[in-house]
Design an enzyme around this catalytic site. Structure first.
Site, PDB file in Angstrom:
ATOM      1  CD  GLU A   1      -2.948  -1.080   0.007  1.00 16.02           C
ATOM      2  OE1 GLU A   1      -2.959  -0.073  -0.468  1.00 16.02           O
ATOM      3  OE2 GLU A   1      -3.096  -2.394  -0.419  1.00 16.02           O
TER       4      GLU A   1
ATOM      5  CG  HIS B   1      -0.909   1.272  -4.409  1.00 13.18           C
ATOM      6  ND1 HIS B   1      -0.916   0.919  -5.761  1.00 13.18           N
ATOM      7  CD2 HIS B   1      -1.416  -0.131  -3.710  1.00 13.18           C
ATOM      8  CE1 HIS B   1      -1.147  -0.337  -5.958  1.00 13.18           C
ATOM      9  NE2 HIS B   1      -1.628  -0.887  -4.805  1.00 13.18           N
TER      10      HIS B   1
END
Length: 367
Positions: free
Chosen positions: A68, A71
């Site tokens: 994550e 991202h």
């Protein structure tokens, strides 16, 4: 999903975990310590099995966080503000405040997560190979390698809301030049994949008589729900194309000064009816944040300015901004409304209910 346990800021991004992560951690640790490791390498101490199970579960959650964070970091490099990261039952979610500026940026942000997972999987595979195949340590590292590679490959499937769905949307956006139509196409692919996983999981449960395939059905059902929501939002954005924010906002919102004692807000302002949230202004009338009666109720002896949500963490928009660009920033909840600012002063508020009314009004007019 909203975080129940904040972890603070990691790489400048607010990060937290949902309570369901505790369930995932326990299942992984138990499965390795009580089943996989003793079966593959019997005769070792339960202390070793337990330590390896706990360590592998923790490293798996850290690998999800790395996925994550990839991202988030790439999104910020492309000028896309990042709201937060939440780890939960079925993985993680990185919330962005805005859409990518173009298909190339969309592809880079989407591809960063699976790429990191694959790299981590290959590194773990190399470590397992170097450790040899004769012990439980190598077995735990090999499990980490397999699960990271699976995470990267599965997320790359071309179906929303998976990262591969974002890649598909970027490709369709590049081919057609229509971001909204690309989003609808990715959402349709997501529903097809989701229902396929539901059918596969239920069939596996019925035919094998074990509960493990139901996890596949659960993942499929989540994909169906999330893809349906994305498709609905894309169609709503298409419906309000060309409509400015001012046409949908609730104008002239009730504001409260930052120096007001918080307890004065618990029953609503002294004049006027109570609202779910209020823009907070400084002495010059400029917006400095957003406050809810719930925040005020938790404060004793504090001012509104001390308990409010700062403007830097509040979604904002301009009156002349396209309403379709605002939709990705809207989420249910009293604090997730968007403040409409003109020269720094609050002139309106937009909530999901306001957008729904606008869509119904346009449909009634036959537009």
């Amino acid at each position: 999903m909203r975080p129940d346990f904040p972890l603070g800021r990691i790489a400048g991004v607010r990060t937290g975990v949902h309570w369901s992560v505790v369930l995932v951690f326990g299942l992984i640790a138990y499965g390795l310590a009580a089943q996989r490791l003793p079966t593959a390498h019997p005769g070792r101490s339960w202390t070793l099995y337990t330590a390896l199970g706990l360590a592998a579960a923790l490293l798996f959650l850290l690998s999800l966080l790395a996925h994550e964070l990839a991202h988030a970091v790439v999104a910020r490099r492309h000028g896309i503000p990042v709201e937060d990261i939440t780890l939960w039952l079925l993985g993680g979610a990185t919330r962005l405040r805005d859409e990518a500026p173009g298909p190339a940026a969309e592809a880079r942000v989407a591809g960063a997560g699976p790429l990191v997972s694959v790299v981590l999987g290959l590194l773990c595979a190399g470590c397992a190979w170097a450790a040899g195949a004769g012990g439980p340590v190598a077995e735990a590292v090999a499990w980490l390698a397999a699960v990271n590679l699976l995470l990267g490959v599965f997320n790359a499937l071309p179906a929303a809301p998976l990262d591969g769905g974002r890649l598909l949307r970027a490709f369709l956006w590049w081919r057609t030049g229509d971001r909204l139509r690309a989003a609808v196409g990715a959402a349709t692919a997501g529903r097809v994949l989701g229902w396929a996983l539901v059918v596969l999981g239920v069939w596996g449960f019925v035919s094998a008589g074990v509960a493990a395939p139901l996890w596949v059905a659960l993942v499929g059902w989540f994909i169906v729900v999330a893809a349906t929501a994305e498709g609905r939002q894309a169609r709503m954005r298409e419906a309000v194309a060309g409509v400015p924010v001012r046409a949908s906002m609730t104008a002239d919102p009730v504001t409260v000064p930052s120096g007001l004692p918080a307890e004065r807000l618990r029953g609503g302002p002294a004049h006027g009816r109570a609202h779910r949230a209020y823009p907070v202004t400084d002495k010059g009338g400029r917006a400095v944040g957003l406050v809810t009666p719930e925040r005020a109720a938790r404060a004793d002896g504090a001012t509104v300015g001390e308990v409010m949500r700062p403007l830097a963490q509040t979604r904002t928009a301009r009156p002349d901004e396209p309403l379709s660009d605002l939709l990705p920033r809207l989420d249910p909840g009293p604090e997730d409304r968007v403040l409409v600012l003109a020269d720094g002063r609050p002139v309106g508020v937009v909530t999901p209910a306001d957008v729904d009314r606008t869509v119904r009004r346009l449909a009634h007019r036959g537009t």
